[in-house]
Design a protein around this motif. Structure first.
Motif, PDB file in Angstrom:
ATOM      1  N   LYS A  18      -8.762 -21.348  -4.833  1.00  0.00           N
ATOM      2  CA  LYS A  18      -7.619 -20.478  -5.085  1.00  0.00           C
ATOM      3  C   LYS A  18      -6.457 -20.846  -4.177  1.00  0.00           C
ATOM      4  CE  LYS A  18      -6.187 -15.619  -5.221  1.00  0.00           C
ATOM      5  NZ  LYS A  18      -6.597 -14.210  -5.016  1.00  0.00           N
ATOM      6  N   GLN A  19      -6.734 -21.098  -2.900  1.00  0.00           N
ATOM      7  CA  GLN A  19      -5.679 -21.506  -1.977  1.00  0.00           C
ATOM      8  C   GLN A  19      -5.062 -22.827  -2.406  1.00  0.00           C
ATOM      9  OE1 GLN A  19      -8.144 -21.264   1.595  1.00  0.00           O
ATOM     10  NE2 GLN A  19      -6.786 -19.677   2.418  1.00  0.00           N
ATOM     11  N   TYR A  20      -5.900 -23.749  -2.829  1.00  0.00           N
ATOM     12  CA  TYR A  20      -5.414 -25.047  -3.313  1.00  0.00           C
ATOM     13  C   TYR A  20      -4.507 -24.875  -4.524  1.00  0.00           C
ATOM     14  CZ  TYR A  20      -5.537 -29.483  -5.876  1.00  0.00           C
ATOM     15  OH  TYR A  20      -5.189 -30.601  -6.596  1.00  0.00           O
ATOM     16  N   LYS A  21      -4.952 -24.088  -5.499  1.00  0.00           N
ATOM     17  CA  LYS A  21      -4.152 -23.882  -6.713  1.00  0.00           C
ATOM     18  C   LYS A  21      -2.832 -23.187  -6.395  1.00  0.00           C
ATOM     19  CE  LYS A  21      -4.395 -22.066 -11.428  1.00  0.00           C
ATOM     20  NZ  LYS A  21      -3.035 -21.471 -11.371  1.00  0.00           N
ATOM     21  N   ASN A  22      -2.863 -22.178  -5.545  1.00  0.00           N
ATOM     22  CA  ASN A  22      -1.633 -21.475  -5.174  1.00  0.00           C
ATOM     23  C   ASN A  22      -0.638 -22.428  -4.519  1.00  0.00           C
ATOM     24  OD1 ASN A  22      -2.586 -19.054  -6.169  1.00  0.00           O
ATOM     25  ND2 ASN A  22      -3.245 -18.268  -4.170  1.00  0.00           N
ATOM     26  N   PHE A  23      -1.169 -23.315  -3.699  1.00  0.00           N
ATOM     27  CA  PHE A  23      -0.295 -24.297  -3.048  1.00  0.00           C
ATOM     28  C   PHE A  23       0.331 -25.232  -4.074  1.00  0.00           C
ATOM     29  CE2 PHE A  23       0.390 -28.546  -1.355  1.00  0.00           C
ATOM     30  CZ  PHE A  23       1.223 -28.283  -0.277  1.00  0.00           C
ATOM     31  N   MET A  24      -0.481 -25.794  -4.936  1.00  0.00           N
ATOM     32  CA  MET A  24       0.032 -26.747  -5.928  1.00  0.00           C
ATOM     33  C   MET A  24       1.036 -26.089  -6.865  1.00  0.00           C
ATOM     34  SD  MET A  24      -1.350 -29.646  -5.145  1.00  0.00           S
ATOM     35  CE  MET A  24      -1.210 -30.700  -6.608  1.00  0.00           C
ATOM     36  N   ASP A  25       0.816 -24.816  -7.176  1.00  0.00           N
ATOM     37  CA  ASP A  25       1.728 -24.108  -8.079  1.00  0.00           C
ATOM     38  C   ASP A  25       3.040 -23.725  -7.405  1.00  0.00           C
ATOM     39  OD1 ASP A  25      -0.151 -24.247 -10.090  1.00  0.00           O
ATOM     40  OD2 ASP A  25      -0.887 -22.202  -9.831  1.00  0.00           O
ATOM     41  N   GLY A  26       3.013 -23.582  -6.071  1.00  0.00           N
ATOM     42  CA  GLY A  26       4.189 -23.028  -5.403  1.00  0.00           C
ATOM     43  C   GLY A  26       4.924 -23.904  -4.432  1.00  0.00           C
ATOM     44  N   VAL A  27       4.383 -25.094  -4.103  1.00  0.00           N
ATOM     45  CA  VAL A  27       4.971 -25.865  -3.007  1.00  0.00           C
ATOM     46  C   VAL A  27       6.372 -26.383  -3.337  1.00  0.00           C
ATOM     47  CG1 VAL A  27       3.847 -28.042  -3.710  1.00  0.00           C
ATOM     48  CG2 VAL A  27       4.585 -27.721  -1.339  1.00  0.00           C
ATOM     49  N   ILE A  28       6.617 -26.802  -4.561  1.00  0.00           N
ATOM     50  CA  ILE A  28       7.938 -27.348  -4.897  1.00  0.00           C
ATOM     51  C   ILE A  28       9.006 -26.258  -4.818  1.00  0.00           C
ATOM     52  CG2 ILE A  28       9.329 -28.472  -6.668  1.00  0.00           C
ATOM     53  CD1 ILE A  28       7.223 -30.262  -5.291  1.00  0.00           C
ATOM     54  N   GLU A  29       8.693 -25.084  -5.334  1.00  0.00           N
ATOM     55  CA  GLU A  29       9.643 -23.962  -5.233  1.00  0.00           C
ATOM     56  C   GLU A  29       9.896 -23.622  -3.775  1.00  0.00           C
ATOM     57  OE1 GLU A  29      10.119 -19.272  -6.611  1.00  0.00           O
ATOM     58  OE2 GLU A  29       8.435 -20.482  -7.339  1.00  0.00           O
ATOM     59  N   TRP A  30       8.840 -23.638  -2.953  1.00  0.00           N
ATOM     60  CA  TRP A  30       8.997 -23.376  -1.517  1.00  0.00           C
ATOM     61  C   TRP A  30       9.916 -24.410  -0.876  1.00  0.00           C
ATOM     62  CZ3 TRP A  30       7.530 -26.418   2.704  1.00  0.00           C
ATOM     63  CH2 TRP A  30       7.597 -25.786   3.962  1.00  0.00           C
ATOM     64  N   GLU A  31       9.737 -25.682  -1.206  1.00  0.00           N
ATOM     65  CA  GLU A  31      10.600 -26.733  -0.652  1.00  0.00           C
ATOM     66  C   GLU A  31      12.050 -26.521  -1.061  1.00  0.00           C
ATOM     67  OE1 GLU A  31       7.436 -30.465  -0.323  1.00  0.00           O
ATOM     68  OE2 GLU A  31       8.768 -30.317  -2.062  1.00  0.00           O
ATOM     69  N   GLN A  32      12.255 -26.127  -2.293  1.00  0.00           N
ATOM     70  CA  GLN A  32      13.616 -25.919  -2.783  1.00  0.00           C
ATOM     71  C   GLN A  32      14.305 -24.759  -2.070  1.00  0.00           C
ATOM     72  OE1 GLN A  32      12.801 -25.457  -6.974  1.00  0.00           O
ATOM     73  NE2 GLN A  32      12.823 -27.665  -7.372  1.00  0.00           N
ATOM     74  N   GLU A  33      13.524 -23.840  -1.547  1.00  0.00           N
ATOM     75  CA  GLU A  33      14.084 -22.702  -0.814  1.00  0.00           C
ATOM     76  C   GLU A  33      14.446 -23.056   0.624  1.00  0.00           C
ATOM     77  OE1 GLU A  33      10.956 -19.893  -1.170  1.00  0.00           O
ATOM     78  OE2 GLU A  33      11.497 -19.250  -3.205  1.00  0.00           O
ATOM     79  N   GLN A  34      13.926 -24.174   1.127  1.00  0.00           N
ATOM     80  CA  GLN A  34      14.206 -24.572   2.502  1.00  0.00           C
ATOM     81  C   GLN A  34      15.545 -25.311   2.576  1.00  0.00           C
ATOM     82  OE1 GLN A  34      11.834 -23.407   4.705  1.00  0.00           O
ATOM     83  NE2 GLN A  34      10.930 -22.671   2.781  1.00  0.00           N
ATOM     84  N   PRO A  35      16.365 -25.051   3.595  1.00  0.00           N
ATOM     85  CA  PRO A  35      17.630 -25.771   3.749  1.00  0.00           C
ATOM     86  C   PRO A  35      17.404 -27.131   4.405  1.00  0.00           C
ATOM     87  CG  PRO A  35      17.400 -24.193   5.522  1.00  0.00           C
ATOM     88  CD  PRO A  35      16.187 -24.017   4.651  1.00  0.00           C
ATOM     89  N   VAL A  36      16.520 -27.916   3.783  1.00  0.00           N
ATOM     90  CA  VAL A  36      16.004 -29.126   4.417  1.00  0.00           C
ATOM     91  C   VAL A  36      15.994 -30.268   3.412  1.00  0.00           C
ATOM     92  CG1 VAL A  36      13.942 -30.183   5.463  1.00  0.00           C
ATOM     93  CG2 VAL A  36      14.525 -27.823   6.013  1.00  0.00           C
ATOM     94  N   LEU A  37      16.335 -31.491   3.892  1.00  0.00           N
ATOM     95  CA  LEU A  37      16.113 -32.701   3.118  1.00  0.00           C
ATOM     96  C   LEU A  37      14.707 -33.190   3.439  1.00  0.00           C
ATOM     97  CD1 LEU A  37      16.720 -35.294   1.501  1.00  0.00           C
ATOM     98  CD2 LEU A  37      17.740 -36.235   3.597  1.00  0.00           C
ATOM     99  N   PHE A  38      13.870 -33.310   2.407  1.00  0.00           N
ATOM    100  CA  PHE A  38      12.512 -33.805   2.595  1.00  0.00           C
ATOM    101  C   PHE A  38      12.432 -35.279   2.199  1.00  0.00           C
ATOM    102  CE2 PHE A  38      11.934 -29.247   2.016  1.00  0.00           C
ATOM    103  CZ  PHE A  38      11.054 -28.936   3.041  1.00  0.00           C
ATOM    104  N   VAL A  39      11.893 -36.096   3.091  1.00  0.00           N
ATOM    105  CA  VAL A  39      11.597 -37.491   2.788  1.00  0.00           C
ATOM    106  C   VAL A  39      10.086 -37.641   2.903  1.00  0.00           C
ATOM    107  CG1 VAL A  39      12.007 -39.908   3.363  1.00  0.00           C
ATOM    108  CG2 VAL A  39      13.812 -38.205   3.779  1.00  0.00           C
ATOM    109  N   LYS A  40       9.438 -37.925   1.775  1.00  0.00           N
ATOM    110  CA  LYS A  40       7.976 -37.926   1.728  1.00  0.00           C
ATOM    111  C   LYS A  40       7.462 -39.359   1.616  1.00  0.00           C
ATOM    112  CE  LYS A  40       8.220 -33.664  -0.974  1.00  0.00           C
ATOM    113  NZ  LYS A  40       7.848 -33.009  -2.251  1.00  0.00           N
ATOM    114  N   LEU A  41       6.642 -39.747   2.585  1.00  0.00           N
ATOM    115  CA  LEU A  41       6.072 -41.089   2.599  1.00  0.00           C
ATOM    116  C   LEU A  41       4.551 -41.009   2.457  1.00  0.00           C
ATOM    117  CD1 LEU A  41       7.979 -42.680   5.642  1.00  0.00           C
ATOM    118  CD2 LEU A  41       8.686 -42.623   3.243  1.00  0.00           C
ATOM    119  N   TRP A  42       4.016 -41.765   1.520  1.00  0.00           N
ATOM    120  CA  TRP A  42       2.567 -41.933   1.420  1.00  0.00           C
ATOM    121  C   TRP A  42       2.251 -43.354   1.868  1.00  0.00           C
ATOM    122  CZ3 TRP A  42      -1.886 -39.349   0.870  1.00  0.00           C
ATOM    123  CH2 TRP A  42      -3.032 -40.094   0.607  1.00  0.00           C
ATOM    124  N   LEU A  43       1.507 -43.490   2.970  1.00  0.00           N
ATOM    125  CA  LEU A  43       1.127 -44.800   3.483  1.00  0.00           C
ATOM    126  C   LEU A  43      -0.176 -45.205   2.812  1.00  0.00           C
ATOM    127  CD1 LEU A  43       1.994 -44.422   7.282  1.00  0.00           C
ATOM    128  CD2 LEU A  43       3.492 -44.794   5.314  1.00  0.00           C
TER     129      LEU A  43
END
Length: 213
Positions: free
Chosen positions: A106-131
């Motif tokens: 449930k925690q995993y699903k809630n995160f996946m469903d809500g993380v992008i909206e949460w990021e959009q609410e932050q006054p932050v530029l996100f740079v995401k790197l996958w090594l």
């Protein structure tokens, strides 16, 4: 080396712009154990002015943080005028936590469903790197770490578990990529990988600051 120097200088220039104008930049480094996150951060921050950047190392979250995941992460987002480099981030909830059983489905699903909206609410530029490293490379890196008289302390039981769960983490990683915004950095060659990470961070910040100014 000349290209590397060019991007180091440009990163310093962007750090000054971020600091002067009160922008907020979060550079997230994710990847499998042994992929080179800490070393890449050292490359990125080696010459940055200390007043314009901060590093958040990998850490064990508290019980409180595990229960209120993104709300607690909001508290360690960049302040005005900061570029912050995260050695692992809140995206561990999309990767290791569900695979290792550290969070509920449930925690995993809630995160996946809500993380992008949460990021959009932050006054932050996100740079995401996958090594990115393959299974053989990761196994060799972790074996070398375990037997290194100077770095043995970095090896933990969780490293062995992560290798055995390689395919499960791959499935979670692909679902995380589906959310968008990830820059994949090939770390088979550490030198070229770190240079590519540097170039990617610089170009992402430059694109954002040029639009704001």
């Amino acid at each position: 080396m000349e290209k590397n120097l060019e991007f180091l200088i440009r990163l310093n220039e962007q750090a000054e712009i971020v600091h002067k104008n009160g922008y907020r930049v979060a550079v997230l480094l994710e990847g499998r154990d042994g992929a080179g996150k800490s070393g890449t951060i050292r490359t990125l921050t080696r010459y940055l002015p200390p007043y314009a950047h901060r590093i958040v190392p990998s850490f064990m979250p508290s019980k409180r943080m595990m229960k209120s995941w993104l709300a607690e992460w909001s508290k360690i987002m960049p302040k005005k005028g900061e570029i912050v480099f995260y050695d692992r981030s809140y995206y561990s909830r999309a990767l290791l936590q569900p695979v290792m059983g550290w969070c509920s489905q449930k925690q995993y699903k809630n995160f996946m469903d809500g993380v992008i909206e949460w990021e959009q609410e932050q006054p932050v530029l996100f740079v995401k790197l996958w090594l990115s490293v393959n299974e053989t490379k990761q196994r060799n890196l972790l074996e070398r770490r375990a037997n290194d008289p100077l770095r043995y302390w970095k090896f933990s039981p969780n490293d062995a578990k992560a290798v055995s769960a390689f395919d499960q983490i791959t499935i979670k990683k692909e679902k995380m990529f589906d959310l968008g915004g990830w820059n994949i950095i090939d770390m088979e060659n550490r030198f070229h990988g770190r240079n590519m990470a540097l170039q990617t961070v610089v170009e992402n910040i430059e694109q954002e600051t040029s639009q704001i100014q």
